[in-house]
Design an enzyme around this catalytic site. Structure first.
Site, PDB file in Angstrom:
ATOM      1  N   ASP A  13       0.950  -1.289  -0.258  1.00  0.00           N
ATOM      2  CA  ASP A  13       0.152  -0.391  -0.238  1.00  0.00           C
ATOM      3  C   ASP A  13       0.405   1.724  -0.072  1.00  0.00           C
ATOM      4  OD1 ASP A  13      -1.841  -1.701   0.204  1.00  0.00           O
ATOM      5  OD2 ASP A  13      -2.751  -1.073   2.013  1.00  0.00           O
ATOM      6  N   LYS A  16       1.546   2.367  -5.304  1.00  0.00           N
ATOM      7  CA  LYS A  16       2.443   1.995  -6.499  1.00  0.00           C
ATOM      8  C   LYS A  16       1.743   1.567  -7.146  1.00  0.00           C
ATOM      9  CE  LYS A  16       2.222  -2.268  -4.236  1.00  0.00           C
ATOM     10  NZ  LYS A  16       2.435  -1.998  -2.279  1.00  0.00           N
ATOM     11  N   GLY A  40      -4.238  -3.851  -3.693  1.00  0.00           N
ATOM     12  CA  GLY A  40      -5.225  -3.383  -3.826  1.00  0.00           C
ATOM     13  C   GLY A  40      -4.580  -1.579  -4.534  1.00  0.00           C
ATOM     14  N   HIS A  41      -4.635  -1.650  -5.909  1.00  0.00           N
ATOM     15  CA  HIS A  41      -3.590  -0.327  -6.484  1.00  0.00           C
ATOM     16  C   HIS A  41      -4.884   0.819  -6.559  1.00  0.00           C
ATOM     17  CE1 HIS A  41      -0.013  -3.091  -7.101  1.00  0.00           C
ATOM     18  NE2 HIS A  41      -0.715  -3.252  -6.204  1.00  0.00           N
ATOM     19  N   GLN A 223       2.097  -6.117  -2.924  1.00  0.00           N
ATOM     20  CA  GLN A 223       2.453  -6.639  -1.977  1.00  0.00           C
ATOM     21  C   GLN A 223       3.722  -5.518  -1.744  1.00  0.00           C
ATOM     22  OE1 GLN A 223       1.376  -9.820  -3.752  1.00  0.00           O
ATOM     23  NE2 GLN A 223      -0.864  -9.049  -2.994  1.00  0.00           N
TER      24      GLN A 223
HETATM   25  P1  GDP Z   1      -0.757   0.375  -3.527  1.00  0.00           P
HETATM   26  O1  GDP Z   1      -1.372  -0.700  -3.025  1.00  0.00           O
HETATM   27  O2  GDP Z   1       0.560   0.586  -3.652  1.00  0.00           O
HETATM   28  O3  GDP Z   1      -1.201   0.724  -5.620  1.00  0.00           O
HETATM   29  O4  GDP Z   1      -1.494   1.375  -2.769  1.00  0.00           O
HETATM   30  P2  GDP Z   1      -2.742   1.362  -1.891  1.00  0.00           P
HETATM   31  O5  GDP Z   1      -3.407   2.082  -3.599  1.00  0.00           O
HETATM   32  O6  GDP Z   1      -2.700   0.033  -1.594  1.00  0.00           O
HETATM   33  O7  GDP Z   1      -2.485   3.116  -0.641  1.00  0.00           O
HETATM   34  C1  GDP Z   1      -2.293   3.832  -1.524  1.00  0.00           C
HETATM   35  C2  GDP Z   1      -3.000   5.011  -0.911  1.00  0.00           C
HETATM   36  O8  GDP Z   1      -2.715   6.249  -0.807  1.00  0.00           O
HETATM   37  C3  GDP Z   1      -4.300   5.520  -2.186  1.00  0.00           C
HETATM   38  O9  GDP Z   1      -5.295   6.236  -1.084  1.00  0.00           O
HETATM   39  C4  GDP Z   1      -3.752   6.840  -2.984  1.00  0.00           C
HETATM   40  O10 GDP Z   1      -4.612   6.876  -3.292  1.00  0.00           O
HETATM   41  C5  GDP Z   1      -3.254   7.145  -2.487  1.00  0.00           C
HETATM   42  N1  GDP Z   1      -1.934   8.340  -2.561  1.00  0.00           N
HETATM   43  C6  GDP Z   1      -1.045   7.625  -3.232  1.00  0.00           C
HETATM   44  N2  GDP Z   1       0.159   8.979  -3.077  1.00  0.00           N
HETATM   45  C7  GDP Z   1      -0.408   9.647  -2.607  1.00  0.00           C
HETATM   46  C8  GDP Z   1      -0.042  10.849  -2.289  1.00  0.00           C
HETATM   47  O11 GDP Z   1       1.460  11.247  -2.258  1.00  0.00           O
HETATM   48  N3  GDP Z   1      -0.666  11.603  -0.983  1.00  0.00           N
HETATM   49  C9  GDP Z   1      -2.089  11.143  -1.120  1.00  0.00           C
HETATM   50  N4  GDP Z   1      -2.461  11.621   0.851  1.00  0.00           N
HETATM   51  N5  GDP Z   1      -2.302  10.026  -0.903  1.00  0.00           N
HETATM   52  C10 GDP Z   1      -1.635   8.756  -1.825  1.00  0.00           C
HETATM   53  P1  IMO Z   2      -0.887  -3.963  -2.309  1.00  0.00           P
HETATM   54  O1  IMO Z   2      -0.268  -4.690  -3.959  1.00  0.00           O
HETATM   55  C1  IMO Z   2      -1.461  -4.404   1.910  1.00  0.00           C
HETATM   56  C2  IMO Z   2      -1.317  -8.526   3.650  1.00  0.00           C
HETATM   57  C3  IMO Z   2      -2.843  -8.421   4.432  1.00  0.00           C
HETATM   58  C4  IMO Z   2      -1.841 -10.120   5.242  1.00  0.00           C
HETATM   59  C5  IMO Z   2      -0.809 -10.412   4.664  1.00  0.00           C
HETATM   60  C6  IMO Z   2      -1.469 -11.686   4.032  1.00  0.00           C
HETATM   61  O2  IMO Z   2      -2.113  -3.280  -2.594  1.00  0.00           O
HETATM   62  O3  IMO Z   2       0.512  -3.671  -1.716  1.00  0.00           O
HETATM   63  P2  IMO Z   2      -3.049 -13.061   2.664  1.00  0.00           P
HETATM   64  O4  IMO Z   2      -4.047 -12.466   1.760  1.00  0.00           O
HETATM   65  O5  IMO Z   2      -1.542 -12.642   0.870  1.00  0.00           O
HETATM   66  O6  IMO Z   2      -2.458 -14.425   1.932  1.00  0.00           O
HETATM   67  O7  IMO Z   2      -2.578 -11.383   3.435  1.00  0.00           O
HETATM   68  O8  IMO Z   2      -0.667  -9.581   3.788  1.00  0.00           O
HETATM   69  N1  IMO Z   2      -0.679  -8.114   2.203  1.00  0.00           N
HETATM   70  C7  IMO Z   2      -1.431  -7.056   2.093  1.00  0.00           C
HETATM   71  N2  IMO Z   2      -1.045  -5.405   2.614  1.00  0.00           N
HETATM   72  N3  IMO Z   2      -1.422  -4.309   0.945  1.00  0.00           N
HETATM   73  C8  IMO Z   2      -0.871  -4.968  -0.007  1.00  0.00           C
HETATM   74  O9  IMO Z   2      -1.166  -5.271  -1.144  1.00  0.00           O
HETATM   75  C9  IMO Z   2      -1.054  -7.003   0.520  1.00  0.00           C
HETATM   76  N4  IMO Z   2      -1.437  -7.909  -0.004  1.00  0.00           N
HETATM   77  C10 IMO Z   2      -1.557  -8.983   1.280  1.00  0.00           C
HETATM   78  O10 IMO Z   2      -3.338  -7.970   5.247  1.00  0.00           O
HETATM   79  O11 IMO Z   2      -1.397  -9.041   6.383  1.00  0.00           O
HETATM   80 MG    MG Z   3      -3.128  -1.283  -1.457  1.00  0.00          MG
END
Ligand code: GDP
Ligand code: IMO
Ligand code: MG
Length: 429
Positions: A13, A16, A40-41, A223
């Site tokens: 999270d 990416k 979840g991206h 991840q």
């Molecule tokens: P990912 O799994 O690595 O793609 O990241 P996620 O989407 O799960 O979580 C990143 C969160 O941060 C999302 O809600 C993005 O919209 C938000 N985000 C990304 N970059 C920024 C930033 O520079 N500032 C803020 N406030 N939010 C950001």
């Molecule tokens: P992105 O790509 C954050 C975490 C789960 C749990 C552990 C194992 O959005 O960064 P799983 O369902 O994979 O067997 O769970 O890994 N986890 C993540 N945490 N971002 C993710 O993906 C994750 N994918 C798995 O919360 O701790």
């Molecule tokens: Mg994510």
């Protein structure tokens, strides 16, 4: 130009999806190579806010070829829902290609993920309950179903006839659960297969052809390195094989290490984690709640509140070195805008001794106390800043200090979730 990898440097999270959506502008191919719909991206652009679980974040550019590589495991229902959702919002998915070698998440994987977590009780991992662990386990156990099997009705019937009695025995005898019906699984998954089949191809060949033409291939990791099966905080990790690290990208898409030109990891300006397991800089109570609310830190896949804490430079230097980074991206600098001062963990105190080594022993990691350095905050809004020199001096100093502690150049700083809310220091593509 060869392939560029974007991975997570923390516990996932990091942003990416947001980074790939921005830099994909200059790529030809954008590919996912690992994980499943546990990812979840989030991407915020002209199509609004999208949460992608399987489809690469390059999908919003109609001219980009998007690939789901062999290293990704696919829940066909989730994939079809995601495609439908994108199409209903005007996003074209014609250039999405899926590897025939992807493993499929079957209903028993979903059941076993939940049942195992229940059995673990207090020792639960806190998985996303998407069937990811059991599916990867079956891949290694050579008891998986691949996309090539799913889309070939004869092969699918044969494979399911072979596997289901054995899976049902496990469900009934080990977990005391209800068995699955062959006809139901066969007919439901055959329907999914018919819809997905036109997009299935030999994606490794497609990527190799693109590289031969001199095109840029952007590899979108899922991840984060601290969730990696080998490098992470085992057993509180995900089950991706070969890995959620840069080293897994070649295997998960079908290219060799010599074809990779850059490895960039994304880090938040602080630390978060969903699920269980050690997190040395976690802030519990009010401080943690404040950071969570300022950052709206709730999981993009499960909606669970993320655990929040200060930037952990020990863990980050560890992940930077393991991935052989050429650069890093810092996201969410804007979330720290209001703090009068900001802490950074520069070392751990373990049993009275100060160390900069990230412990492999989970008990040791649970015991470490972070050694903090305190930096002055800037208390100014940064989300409108687009050039590094225009950041408040304290924010510049914060970014530079992190760069120094991690030991890797920062190529980009993100100051908001929207595509253009970024400061480019060195263009990644
Ligand atoms: P990912 O799994 O690595 O793609 O990241 P996620 O989407 O799960 O979580 C990143 C969160 O941060 C999302 O809600 C993005 O919209 C938000 N985000 C990304 N970059 C920024 C930033 O520079 N500032 C803020 N406030 N939010 C950001
Ligand atoms: P992105 O790509 C954050 C975490 C789960 C749990 C552990 C194992 O959005 O960064 P799983 O369902 O994979 O067997 O769970 O890994 N986890 C993540 N945490 N971002 C993710 O993906 C994750 N994918 C798995 O919360 O701790
Ligand atoms: Mg994510």
């Amino acid at each position: 130009m060869p392939a560029i990898i974007v991975i997570g440097g923390q516990w996932g999270d990091e942003g990416k999806g947001r980074v790939v959506d921005l830099i994909a502008r200059k790529a030809h191919v954008v590919a996912r190579y690992s994980g499943g719909n546990n990812a979840g991206h989030t991407v915020v652009n002209e199509f609004g806010e999208s949460r992608l679980h399987l489809v690469p974040a390059g999908i919003f550019y109609p001219d980009k070829v998007c690939v789901i590589g062999n290293g990704v495991i696919i829940d066909p229902k989730v994939l079809l829902e995601e495609i439908d959702d994108l199409q209903s919002r005007g996003v074209t998915v014609e250039k999405l290609h899926i590897s025939s070698r992807c493993q499929i998440i079957m209903p028993w994987h979903l059941m076993i993920d939940r049942l195992d977590e229940e059995l673990r009780g207090k020792g639960a991992i806190g998985t996303t309950a998407r069937g990811v662990g059991p599916c990867f386990a079956d891949k290694v156990f050579r008891a998986g179903i691949r996309m090539a099997d799913l889309i070939d009705p004869e092969a699918f019937r044969e494979r399911l006839s072979f596997l289901l009695p054995y899976k049902n025995a496990v469900l009934e005898k080990l977990y005391g659960a209800e068995p699955l019906s062959f006809e139901e699984v066969f007919s439901t998954y055959s329907e999914y297969a018919a819809k997905i089949a036109p997009s299935v191809t030999e994606t490794a060949e497609l990527v190799q052809d693109a590289l031969e033409r001199g095109e840029t291939v952007l590899l979108e990791g899922a991840q984060g390195t601290l969730l990696d099966l080998d490098a992470g905080t085992y057993e509180f990790v995900t089950s991706s094989t070969p890995s959620s690290m840069a080293a897994g990208a070649g295997v998960g898409i079908g290219i060799g290490p010599t074809q990779i030109s850059k490895v960039v990891a994304v880090y938040k300006a602080y630390q978060t984690r969903v699920g269980n397991g050690p997190m040395p800089t976690e802030l519990v109570g009010e401080e943690g709640d404040t950071l969570r609310e300022r950052g709206h830190e709730y999981g993009a896949t499960t909606g669970r509140p993320r655990r929040c804490g200060w930037f952990d430079a020990v863990a980050s230097r560890y992940t930077a070195r393991l991935n052989g980074l050429t650069g890093m991206v810092m996201t969410r600098l804007d979330v720290l805008d209001q703090y009068p001062s900001i802490k950074v963990c520069t070392a751990y105190r373990l049993d009275g001794k100060v160390t900069k080594t990230f412990p492999s022993n989970i008990r040791a990691l649970l015991r470490v106390e972070p050694v903090y350095e305190e930096l002055p905050g800037w208390q100014k809004e940064t989300k409108q800043v687009r050039a590094f020199e225009d950041l408040p001096p304290q924010a510049k100093a914060y970014v530079q200090r992190i760069q120094e502690l991690v030991g890797c150049p920062i190529d980009m700083v993100s100051v908001g979730p929207e595509r253009e809310q970024a400061i480019i220091i060195n263009p990644i593509i």
